[in-house]
Design a protein around this motif. Structure first.
Motif, PDB file in Angstrom:
ATOM      1  N   MET A   1     -30.911   7.725  28.535  1.00 31.91           N
ATOM      2  CA  MET A   1     -29.810   8.652  28.835  1.00 31.91           C
ATOM      3  C   MET A   1     -28.701   8.535  27.797  1.00 31.91           C
ATOM      4  O   MET A   1     -28.162   9.539  27.322  1.00 31.91           O
TER       5      MET A   1
ATOM      6  N   LEU B   1     -29.973  15.192  31.461  1.00 28.78           N
ATOM      7  CA  LEU B   1     -30.403  13.874  30.991  1.00 28.78           C
ATOM      8  C   LEU B   1     -31.918  13.765  31.104  1.00 28.78           C
ATOM      9  O   LEU B   1     -32.510  14.361  31.996  1.00 28.78           O
ATOM     10  N   PRO B   2     -32.559  12.986  30.216  1.00 30.79           N
ATOM     11  CA  PRO B   2     -34.011  12.877  30.265  1.00 30.79           C
ATOM     12  C   PRO B   2     -34.487  12.211  31.546  1.00 30.79           C
ATOM     13  O   PRO B   2     -33.910  11.226  31.987  1.00 30.79           O
TER      14      PRO B   2
ATOM     15  N   GLN C   1     -24.955  18.914  34.716  1.00 27.96           N
ATOM     16  CA  GLN C   1     -24.819  18.017  33.565  1.00 27.96           C
ATOM     17  C   GLN C   1     -25.806  16.858  33.666  1.00 27.96           C
ATOM     18  O   GLN C   1     -26.444  16.490  32.687  1.00 27.96           O
TER      19      GLN C   1
ATOM     20  N   LYS D   1     -33.931   5.028  17.620  1.00 34.32           N
ATOM     21  CA  LYS D   1     -34.534   4.265  18.716  1.00 34.32           C
ATOM     22  C   LYS D   1     -35.686   3.404  18.217  1.00 34.32           C
ATOM     23  O   LYS D   1     -35.905   2.296  18.699  1.00 34.32           O
TER      24      LYS D   1
ATOM     25  N   PHE E   1     -28.906   7.494  24.720  1.00 34.10           N
ATOM     26  CA  PHE E   1     -29.333   8.086  23.447  1.00 34.10           C
ATOM     27  C   PHE E   1     -29.290   9.607  23.523  1.00 34.10           C
ATOM     28  O   PHE E   1     -28.940  10.276  22.551  1.00 34.10           O
ATOM     29  N   SER E   2     -29.640  10.154  24.688  1.00 35.27           N
ATOM     30  CA  SER E   2     -29.636  11.609  24.799  1.00 35.27           C
ATOM     31  C   SER E   2     -28.214  12.153  24.684  1.00 35.27           C
ATOM     32  O   SER E   2     -27.999  13.254  24.203  1.00 35.27           O
ATOM     33  N   ILE E   3     -27.236  11.354  25.098  1.00 35.41           N
ATOM     34  CA  ILE E   3     -25.833  11.764  24.941  1.00 35.41           C
ATOM     35  C   ILE E   3     -25.482  11.810  23.455  1.00 35.41           C
ATOM     36  O   ILE E   3     -24.837  12.755  22.985  1.00 35.41           O
ATOM     37  N   LEU E   4     -25.940  10.821  22.701  1.00 34.19           N
ATOM     38  CA  LEU E   4     -25.648  10.795  21.259  1.00 34.19           C
ATOM     39  C   LEU E   4     -26.266  11.994  20.540  1.00 34.19           C
ATOM     40  O   LEU E   4     -25.759  12.442  19.519  1.00 34.19           O
ATOM     41  N   GLU E   5     -27.368  12.503  21.121  1.00 34.22           N
ATOM     42  CA  GLU E   5     -28.025  13.652  20.493  1.00 34.22           C
ATOM     43  C   GLU E   5     -27.369  14.978  20.849  1.00 34.22           C
ATOM     44  O   GLU E   5     -27.678  16.008  20.267  1.00 34.22           O
ATOM     45  N   LEU E   6     -26.478  14.960  21.833  1.00 36.04           N
ATOM     46  CA  LEU E   6     -25.785  16.198  22.224  1.00 36.04           C
ATOM     47  C   LEU E   6     -24.805  16.613  21.133  1.00 36.04           C
ATOM     48  O   LEU E   6     -24.368  15.797  20.338  1.00 36.04           O
ATOM     49  N   SER E   7     -24.454  17.899  21.123  1.00 38.68           N
ATOM     50  CA  SER E   7     -23.388  18.352  20.226  1.00 38.68           C
ATOM     51  C   SER E   7     -22.077  17.770  20.768  1.00 38.68           C
ATOM     52  O   SER E   7     -21.999  17.366  21.933  1.00 38.68           O
ATOM     53  N   ASP E   8     -21.041  17.732  19.923  1.00 41.57           N
ATOM     54  CA  ASP E   8     -19.741  17.225  20.367  1.00 41.57           C
ATOM     55  C   ASP E   8     -19.266  17.993  21.592  1.00 41.57           C
ATOM     56  O   ASP E   8     -18.723  17.424  22.533  1.00 41.57           O
TER      57      ASP E   8
ATOM     58  N   LEU F   1     -27.860   4.537  13.569  1.00 42.88           N
ATOM     59  CA  LEU F   1     -26.600   4.650  14.288  1.00 42.88           C
ATOM     60  C   LEU F   1     -25.681   3.536  13.818  1.00 42.88           C
ATOM     61  O   LEU F   1     -26.117   2.403  13.630  1.00 42.88           O
TER      62      LEU F   1
ATOM     63  N   VAL G   1     -18.606   8.202  27.585  1.00 41.62           N
ATOM     64  CA  VAL G   1     -19.392   9.282  26.963  1.00 41.62           C
ATOM     65  C   VAL G   1     -18.691   9.742  25.682  1.00 41.62           C
ATOM     66  O   VAL G   1     -19.302   9.809  24.615  1.00 41.62           O
ATOM     67  N   ILE G   2     -17.407  10.019  25.797  1.00 39.46           N
ATOM     68  CA  ILE G   2     -16.630  10.503  24.648  1.00 39.46           C
ATOM     69  C   ILE G   2     -16.558   9.443  23.549  1.00 39.46           C
ATOM     70  O   ILE G   2     -16.760   9.736  22.368  1.00 39.46           O
TER      71      ILE G   2
ATOM     72  N   ALA H   1     -21.211  17.082  24.758  1.00 42.21           N
ATOM     73  CA  ALA H   1     -20.816  15.762  25.246  1.00 42.21           C
ATOM     74  C   ALA H   1     -19.461  15.829  25.928  1.00 42.21           C
ATOM     75  O   ALA H   1     -19.233  15.197  26.959  1.00 42.21           O
ATOM     76  N   SER H   2     -18.558  16.642  25.370  1.00 45.52           N
ATOM     77  CA  SER H   2     -17.237  16.701  26.002  1.00 45.52           C
ATOM     78  C   SER H   2     -17.314  17.504  27.304  1.00 45.52           C
ATOM     79  O   SER H   2     -16.586  17.238  28.248  1.00 45.52           O
ATOM     80  N   ASP H   3     -18.264  18.465  27.392  1.00 48.38           N
ATOM     81  CA  ASP H   3     -18.488  19.169  28.661  1.00 48.38           C
ATOM     82  C   ASP H   3     -18.976  18.190  29.716  1.00 48.38           C
ATOM     83  O   ASP H   3     -18.548  18.231  30.870  1.00 48.38           O
ATOM     84  N   PHE H   4     -19.872  17.304  29.299  1.00 44.22           N
ATOM     85  CA  PHE H   4     -20.427  16.317  30.221  1.00 44.22           C
ATOM     86  C   PHE H   4     -19.309  15.426  30.744  1.00 44.22           C
ATOM     87  O   PHE H   4     -19.147  15.226  31.946  1.00 44.22           O
TER      88      PHE H   4
ATOM     89  N   ALA I   1     -18.556   6.897  22.909  1.00 41.51           N
ATOM     90  CA  ALA I   1     -19.840   6.685  22.237  1.00 41.51           C
ATOM     91  C   ALA I   1     -20.061   7.794  21.206  1.00 41.51           C
ATOM     92  O   ALA I   1     -20.453   7.541  20.072  1.00 41.51           O
ATOM     93  N   LYS I   2     -19.754   9.037  21.621  1.00 41.48           N
ATOM     94  CA  LYS I   2     -19.927  10.170  20.702  1.00 41.48           C
ATOM     95  C   LYS I   2     -18.986  10.061  19.502  1.00 41.48           C
ATOM     96  O   LYS I   2     -19.364  10.348  18.371  1.00 41.48           O
TER      97      LYS I   2
END
Lengths: 199, 199
Positions: free
Chosen positions: A29, B18-19, B14, B90, A31-38, B64, B48-49, A41-44, B51-52
């Motif tokens: 999960m 997630l996977p 949201q 990963k 890692f999937s956040i890191l793959e999101l667009s900025d 990373l 979340v923010i 991620a901010s929506d999440f 980490a991004k």
């Protein structure tokens, strides 16, 4: 050196706190956040804060609500003389899916469990009694069919006895030891139809 | 009327992204957020923010990294003349657990997949070629043993042929069709030991 970068490790730890998420899932999960667009991620992140900020408890029944009074309590077509007592708001969602129930609800916010420090005064029971005194005809106690749920049901029935209201409980259509939240709709409907007087 | 309050529904959506999270799990997760304290919810949201914001790609290998150059690329005790090419960060975590590998990495950022619009120029392959030209002795191609991974490996080997570098691939200790991320440490160690020249 920790296995992951500190901000990633922190995010993994946050996901670990979610129900049913182990370390491996939390890593995926994060890692999937890191793959999101900025933006995604901010929506999440914002969705978490907004849900916490905007959702409160209905001041009448404790159901989750954006407004001061929830849509169910403010619905005049529903039978306000019939209250269904549930442990939490998730149980209301299950009842609402059935559509067979047209009364209102009261969320007590848990079950009596002295071992976990939850005594009756920690639950919204006195508020229930106050509501009942305003002319309620019947209270259906729909706590989960667990030991604590049963104890809580018995306790509430005893407290309500003095008010003269009819107190019923759900029929044992729900498998004992189960969770109302996951009951199928037919079972839940049977349980509503077959409810019986508290003895 | 939707099944849940709009802010709750939004949060559920949201979590669905997630996977491995279905609707039921997403609902449980969203409710668990509502049960958190305000502080815990804002910690979750901030993680979340952060980490991004804090995690970027290493400017050398795309791993990373919090800093401009990742800890592996800036480690002078590692063998910088040996590059292991992986699909994503990963896979690096999996290799690092083994500890048998003391070279450096290069993350190409995916696999060639024309059907998904991923052509070789979308991957970090030209950057790999530039690195190789700076005096690298061997490149181990460690893409996943899938059809696309194999195609990508063959493509990279062809591109690198002109540089004269030795190009090897992992031995088939990894089960075909599997995912490097989930390979056990022994299998992965065997795969490193048994690597062979690209033919």
């Amino acid at each position: 050196m920790s296995e992951f970068l500190p901000p990633l490790e922190k995010l993994i730890e946050q996901f670990r706190k979610l129900p049913g998420v182990g370390r491996k899932s939390a890593i995926r999960m994060a890692f999937s956040i890191l793959e999101l667009s900025d933006e995604a991620a901010s929506d999440f992140s914002a969705a978490v804060i907004e849900a916490k900020e905007q959702i409160h408890n209905c001041k009448i029944c404790n159901n989750l609500s954006v407004d001061e009074v929830c849509p169910i309590c403010s619905d005049s077509t529903r039978d306000h003389s019939l209250i269904c007592v549930v442990e939490d708001a998730k149980a209301i969602m299950a009842f609402e899916k059935v559509r067979g129930f047209r009364g209102v609800y009261h969320v007590i916010g848990g079950v009596i469990s002295p071992i976990n420090g939850i005594t009756p005064d920690k639950l919204s029971i006195s508020e229930l009694v106050s509501r009942v005194k305003l002319g309620v005809k019947e209270v259906i106690i729909a706590t989960n069919p667990t030991v604590e749920g049963e104890t809580t049901a018995t306790y509430i029935a005893k407290i309500l006895a003095s008010t003269g209201v009819t107190v019923t409980r759900l029929a044992y259509g729900i498998p004992v030891g189960g969770d109302i939240e996951y009951a199928d709709e037919v079972t839940l409907n049977r349980a509503i139809e077959g409810r019986r007087t508290f003895n």
